[in-house]
Write a protein that holds these residues in place. Sequence first.
Motif, mmCIF file in Angstrom:
data_model
loop_
_atom_site.group_PDB
_atom_site.id
_atom_site.type_symbol
_atom_site.label_atom_id
_atom_site.label_comp_id
_atom_site.label_asym_id
_atom_site.label_seq_id
_atom_site.Cartn_x
_atom_site.Cartn_y
_atom_site.Cartn_z
ATOM 1 N N PHE A 218 -2.809 4.870 3.488
ATOM 2 C CA PHE A 218 -2.047 3.780 2.863
ATOM 3 C C PHE A 218 -0.602 3.738 3.345
ATOM 4 O O PHE A 218 -0.025 2.673 3.488
ATOM 5 C CB PHE A 218 -2.065 3.925 1.327
ATOM 6 C CG PHE A 218 -3.233 3.251 0.676
ATOM 7 C CD1 PHE A 218 -4.521 3.515 1.101
ATOM 8 C CD2 PHE A 218 -3.039 2.349 -0.353
ATOM 9 C CE1 PHE A 218 -5.600 2.898 0.505
ATOM 10 C CE2 PHE A 218 -4.123 1.722 -0.964
ATOM 11 C CZ PHE A 218 -5.399 1.995 -0.537
ATOM 12 N N MET B 44 -8.409 0.043 -2.082
ATOM 13 C CA MET B 44 -7.705 -1.169 -1.636
ATOM 14 C C MET B 44 -7.741 -2.244 -2.725
ATOM 15 O O MET B 44 -6.755 -2.911 -2.986
ATOM 16 C CB MET B 44 -8.370 -1.729 -0.371
ATOM 17 C CG MET B 44 -7.816 -1.132 0.902
ATOM 18 S SD MET B 44 -6.133 -1.732 1.188
ATOM 19 C CE MET B 44 -5.610 -0.629 2.480
ATOM 20 N N GLU B 45 -8.925 -2.388 -3.327
ATOM 21 C CA GLU B 45 -9.055 -3.398 -4.384
ATOM 22 C C GLU B 45 -8.180 -3.033 -5.577
ATOM 23 O O GLU B 45 -7.556 -3.892 -6.189
ATOM 24 C CB GLU B 45 -10.514 -3.506 -4.835
ATOM 25 C CG GLU B 45 -11.398 -4.249 -3.876
ATOM 26 C CD GLU B 45 -12.849 -4.202 -4.331
ATOM 27 O OE1 GLU B 45 -13.453 -5.267 -4.442
ATOM 28 O OE2 GLU B 45 -13.352 -3.086 -4.573
ATOM 29 N N CYS C 111 -5.440 -1.351 -5.505
ATOM 30 C CA CYS C 111 -4.043 -1.588 -5.121
ATOM 31 C C CYS C 111 -3.696 -3.071 -5.168
ATOM 32 O O CYS C 111 -2.719 -3.468 -5.786
ATOM 33 C CB CYS C 111 -3.817 -1.005 -3.731
ATOM 34 S SG CYS C 111 -2.291 -1.502 -2.964
ATOM 35 N N TRP C 112 -4.491 -3.896 -4.517
ATOM 36 C CA TRP C 112 -4.125 -5.314 -4.367
ATOM 37 C C TRP C 112 -4.524 -6.155 -5.563
ATOM 38 O O TRP C 112 -3.822 -7.073 -5.946
ATOM 39 C CB TRP C 112 -4.760 -5.903 -3.096
ATOM 40 C CG TRP C 112 -4.128 -5.371 -1.861
ATOM 41 C CD1 TRP C 112 -4.608 -4.363 -1.074
ATOM 42 C CD2 TRP C 112 -2.894 -5.784 -1.271
ATOM 43 N NE1 TRP C 112 -3.740 -4.129 -0.036
ATOM 44 C CE2 TRP C 112 -2.685 -4.994 -0.133
ATOM 45 C CE3 TRP C 112 -1.944 -6.751 -1.604
ATOM 46 C CZ2 TRP C 112 -1.565 -5.127 0.692
ATOM 47 C CZ3 TRP C 112 -0.842 -6.893 -0.786
ATOM 48 C CH2 TRP C 112 -0.653 -6.081 0.346
ATOM 49 N N ARG D 123 -6.654 9.176 1.712
ATOM 50 C CA ARG D 123 -6.394 7.786 1.341
ATOM 51 C C ARG D 123 -4.905 7.510 1.307
ATOM 52 O O ARG D 123 -4.427 6.522 1.827
ATOM 53 C CB ARG D 123 -6.968 7.527 -0.042
ATOM 54 C CG ARG D 123 -8.193 6.672 -0.002
ATOM 55 C CD ARG D 123 -8.545 6.281 -1.406
ATOM 56 N NE ARG D 123 -9.963 6.424 -1.587
ATOM 57 C CZ ARG D 123 -10.537 6.943 -2.650
ATOM 58 N NH1 ARG D 123 -9.783 7.404 -3.637
ATOM 59 N NH2 ARG D 123 -11.825 7.018 -2.745
ATOM 60 N N PRO E 257 0.824 -1.224 0.000
ATOM 61 C CA PRO E 257 0.000 0.000 0.000
ATOM 62 C C PRO E 257 0.851 1.263 0.000
ATOM 63 O O PRO E 257 0.517 2.239 -0.692
ATOM 64 C CB PRO E 257 -0.790 -0.092 1.320
ATOM 65 C CG PRO E 257 -0.663 -1.491 1.752
ATOM 66 C CD PRO E 257 0.598 -2.031 1.183
#
Lengths: 273, 381, 308
Positions: free
Chosen positions: C32, A177-178, A180-181, C28, A89
């Motif tokens: 992160f 998040m989705e 990124c991963w 964000r 992240p």
Amino acid sequence: MAYVRRYLPHLVLAIGAFVMLLPFYWMFLTSIRSPGEIFDVSLWPIPKDFSAGENFSRAASQVPMARFMLNGVIVCLGILIVQVLTAVPAAYALAKLRFPGRRLLMTLVIAALCVPIQALALPLFVGLAMTELLNTYFAMMAPFFLSVFAIFLFHQSFRSYPNEIIEAARMDGFSEMEICWRLVLRGSLPSLAAFSVFSLVAHWNDLYWPMIVVSDTNLAPPPLGMLYFADVESGANYGALMAGATIITAPMLVCFLLVRRHFIAGITMTGVK
Amino acid sequence: MTPQSVELRGIGKSFGTENVLKGIDLSVRPGEFLSLVGMSGCGKSTLLRMIAGLEAPDRGTVSIGGSDVTDMDPSERNLAMVFQSYALYPHMNVRQNIATPLRMRRLPLSARLPLIGGLFAPSQTLREIDAAVEQAAETLHIPHLLDRKPAQLSGGQRQRVALARALVRSPAAFLMDEPLSNLDAKLRAHMREELASLHRRLGATFIYVTHDQIEAMTMSDRIALMSEGRIEQLGTPDELYRSPATLTVARFIGTPSINLLPVEIDAQGKVAAFGQDLGLQAAAAHAGPATLGIRSEDLRPAAEGLAVRVLRAETHGADRFVSCQLLADETVRITLRQAAGETLETGADGLTHLAFAPERAHLFGADGARRELSVRERVAA
Amino acid sequence: MTATDFPAETTMATASSRSRTDRRMALRGLAFVAPAALLLIAIYILPMIVLAAFSVTDYQLGALSIRFVGLQNFTAAMDDDVFMRAFANTVLYAVIVIPFGVFLALGVALLVYNRKRSRAFWEVAYFLPVTATLVAMATVWQFLLHPSIGPVNAAIKWFGFEPVAFLSNPVLLIPTMAMIGIWQVLGFNMVLFLAGLTAIPKDLYEAARLDGARNPIDRFFTVTWPILGPTTMFVVVTTSISAFKVFETVAVLTKGRFGSETLLFNLYLEGFEYSNTGYAAALTLIFLAIVLILSIWQTVHMDRKVHY
């Protein structure tokens, strides 16, 4: 003459390779020879008296060899998982998001790349001693939870991921998040593989830090275990000692032979940064 | 050194099972500008590399100036080559790049070693090398670039450095492997002119590989057109244009491409397209399907002839190209070349007729070889 | 809504949402990087401050009192025979490992590069020591070099020479460990050189041959060596950094006996065996300074990697 010229490179390489491989051969040979043959310096591959079983069982009984291996697995995997969880992240944010302090963080990451763990060992050790965390798995793993190298590497790799796809994904309702991963990391799987190899090999083989924070035999990872074992045997039983060395080096050697390309890429990736 | 001839005899080469060169015979005259043209994969680059000595033929011989060099190392053949990528040494400045061929030939090995080499170099030779480098740079108009590194140069400038490095030592022949293909269109046109004038000035033997027929047509004394490991035709640009030996040559040479009409030769040798007699006579022995090639400038609008539908017209400066579709077979496209001001009268559906100059049409058999053709009185259908 | 006022409305909408989007993105981003940033503070920044603070005190782990001593620890290091010996040993070790580790690797890489079918085999053979656990392999070397039962001395005797006491003659200790260091680093450097060699365009060799570079020495000095320059530079620096970190071989083979300490081993003893925390902190800073000089030199060169 032409014949000599043609085979000379092979001859030179073969002599060099003999020196490179001799220790591995000798280690393995001794580990299957009987103690009586210890004074036999011949390189003949078939022992007169095959005592691999004896040597390996002695190595496993004298010290908790299985325990060392398990410790190694726990520590290496624990470190790798946390490293990936924290670095991915951060690298994504550094590569693709705008936020205050981004430049400062990037500078710190690059500066931290130059600092070896040996330089931080002393204050980290004092800190762990004060909080009475020595002789724990946590102590063995904690300094490596953050890999600035991983951040640097993933940042390089993520930067080339097309912004249009990220923007399209946002419009399609993906959470950050989705993205990124599941999207960006997916595009950098070779980097992830190479980094995993790099991290696993480095921590499986590390002696310095475990030697500092662990004194309990039951927590020792393989290299430290090997050191204990060598002290216990102190030259008395080379067969068992070599059997122990074989057990400890085998996982990395086998992995290397199986996925040669990834291994070479992973270990030498420091060279292309 | 005076320009030398280059002779190839029965050159053959295969990579694995693939036959890349199938027995090439070619003699390049001293001082000639000869182009090897063809589609990629026709073997032209391999052939050039064999002349250079970078690749060895499986069969056949290469001779330069009459002596057999087939087994000679590239460094001993005294040839200069300009590579497509220019292959300039990135760590050397322009001066050092140009000087390299001379240093290699004129200085002893001890004087070429790094660091200590300077101690062994005879200063007289070094001065001669410097003078030669200056002169080569002068010839190519790059004296102001001598102290730069290749990375600081534009594509065109690198090209000039590569040329200077080639001509600094007056080689037996110059070999060029697509040297202009990395330049933009405008610069390419300019460099074509400059290369041609360089050739005239030096009077040296040039062997030039390209896939671009315009380059070959504009610069060469002669062209060897290659296809599938063979030389299809060797001749002057004019010969290749005016009397192509095969269908492949006819297709490759000329912009726009030659118009090809499927025709039928009957038992008397009369040539007909879609049942329409064209007023052309071929040998009766060649009866059967054939192809008629007509250059776009040999077509003109007429009251009768080939019935076509006009699709579109493009004006390129002085020329106007009109694309048409043959009514008898709509897969056949015909391009007509006119002067820019001219117009084409068409009927309501864009229909018109085109006539061609029969004496300038080319007939090719089903095997692609050229067939004799003569003009005769047309027989009404 | 008419077609004309449509664009005006959208630009206004984006203008007001732009700052909101920016703020959301900033939040964000901070979320992160938060775990990594906190770890960076805990693992790198705070320890560095603490380390610097320790280095000017006489702190001993577990001691109740702590006293400011200024630069005394650093001056003491200069007068410390053991530290100076460790420093000299490490320099000697590096001076042996760097040239052999780099130039042997270059030689092997040049030979391996031109093998077509057997290349993979040689790569594996030379790279194997890189992956092996050094502690275990040092134990094997100890056995191989054993004066009476090791095969190396057996071979030396067979050739009619006196056996060599690799691991008991104090003069030979550092060279012996350096030899093991070369053995381990060779494959790593070879792979870096192979990558460098692969990046050299083939055209350049062909141009050199046409330019008259007849023998391999000429081609090496005209093309290979200058173009490998940055790679060589990099290999030299990484090899030096790893040479200055030598620890495992000492820990296994000598444990610092017979005056064979190296920088890091000395540091380990002072800091973790003798608990001279303040003094060890000063030694750590000296060690760090050496590594940093090498790393910065490397970083600067990396930036100029594309100097052509």
